[in-house]
Write an enzyme that holds these catalytic residues in place. Structure first.
Site: not given
Ligand code: PPE
Length: 304
Positions: A156
């Site tokens: 990330k």
């Molecule tokens: N894909 C991406 C690209 C992504 O950034 C997130 C989280 C997810 C899938 C879902 O992952 P999870 O949160 O573990 O279920 N995106 C984070 C950042 C968003 C932002 O705008 O900053 C979040 O949801 O915290």
């Protein structure tokens, strides 16, 4: 963003307004930052963090991929997240740990920079607007999701979010709420900050990790729910037209929660109600708020 009172920086809590870095910080210039997005919720046991261990595990893995030596153990960072929630007014909050290459050296080699670690929190409401009733309007982006041969998508890393931001801006400029990115093979990957699920003929599915997505922790939660609810579930690729003809679609993510999609590129989704999405969303809401005993293992109370 409403200011809170404290931010954790390199091992100690500092006042919100003093959590500053130099404009020549290496990570700002070259995108060398890895981060997490975590949420704390109000539960019968007070404020509790949802799936803290899994988020910090992913944070440590992101650091490992980018050869960042954080100087803190996973346990120490978990404790710091709890400390941040305890010491700030917002108890239902979003928690953002970030590690980045600091001030001192410039140039493309990040290994000469000292790594800084910080954790902030703030109140973050409906990420995709008021989607609970209406549902999100999404569009398939002209931007392709970054390929894991170019950038490790399992990490990330802030740099990956330039790709996300391009897709997001394009979607908003075209009057939509959110983007859906295909991968370099032309099949569905994910949203700019969410994973995606679809239901067709009573089968729930989501793109496999091999489609070049961030392996979401909410995605994992949904997969666990699908098992427990005895839904038929597969990890498989979907094309754009398979999205258009789905019975239900929803996004999953820490920030977004479970967000129903009601339209993609002018095609209406969910004509006959959204029973699968509704069941998952209800269970998610119960689990994060400590109202589903079976999932209480996923909550870490921060203490008084
Ligand atoms: N894909 C991406 C690209 C992504 O950034 C997130 C989280 C997810 C899938 C879902 O992952 P999870 O949160 O573990 O279920 N995106 C984070 C950042 C968003 C932002 O705008 O900053 C979040 O949801 O915290």
């Amino acid at each position: 963003m409403k200011a809170q009172s404290k931010i954790w920086m390199d091992g100690k809590l500092v006042p919100w307004d003093e959590a500053k870095i130099h404009v020549l910080t290496h990570g700002l210039h070259y995108g060398m930052a890895i981060f997490e997005g975590i949420r704390a919720f109000w539960t019968p046991e007070g404020a509790a963090i949802f799936r803290l261990r899994e988020h910090i595990e992913r944070f440590m893995n992101s650091a490992k991929i980018y050869r960042m030596d954080l100087g803190f153990s996973a346990k120490e960072i978990e404790k710091a997240c709890m400390e941040v929630v305890r010491n700030n007014p917002a108890k239902e909050c979003y928690i953002r740990p970030i590690a980045f290459t600091g001030y001192g050296e410039m140039g493309l080699n990040p290994l000469t920079s000292k790594i800084s670690v910080a954790i902030g929190s703030w109140e973050w409401g409906a990420y995709l607007g008021d989607t609970s009733k209406k549902g999100v309007r999404a569009t398939v982006s002209s931007w392709v999701r970054v390929d894991s041969r170019a950038m490790p998508v399992q990490a990330k890393c802030s740099a990956n979010y330039a790709n996300s931001a391009l897709a997001k801006m394009e979607a908003l400029a075209a009057g939509y709420d959110e983007a859906i990115l295909l991968n370099t093979h032309g099949v569905v990957a994910e949203g700019p900050g969410e994973n995606i699920f679809r239901v067709k003929d009573e089968i729930l599915s989501t793109p496999p990790a091999s489609s070049g997505i961030l392996r979401g922790i909410t995605r994992d939660t949904v997969i666990q729910f699908a098992r427990d609810l005895k839904f038929k579930f597969y990890r498989n690729d979907a094309t754009k037209e398979e999205l258009y003809t789905s019975d239900e679609i929803f996004f999953s993510g820490t920030a977004a929660g479970i967000a129903k999609v009601r339209e993609i590129d002018g095609r209406r989704i969910g004509y006959d109600g959204t029973p699968f999405t509704d069941k998952i969303a209800r269970l998610y809401d119960q689990a994060v708020h400590g109202k589903a005993k079976r999932y209480s293992k996923w909550l870490t109370p921060v203490g008084a």
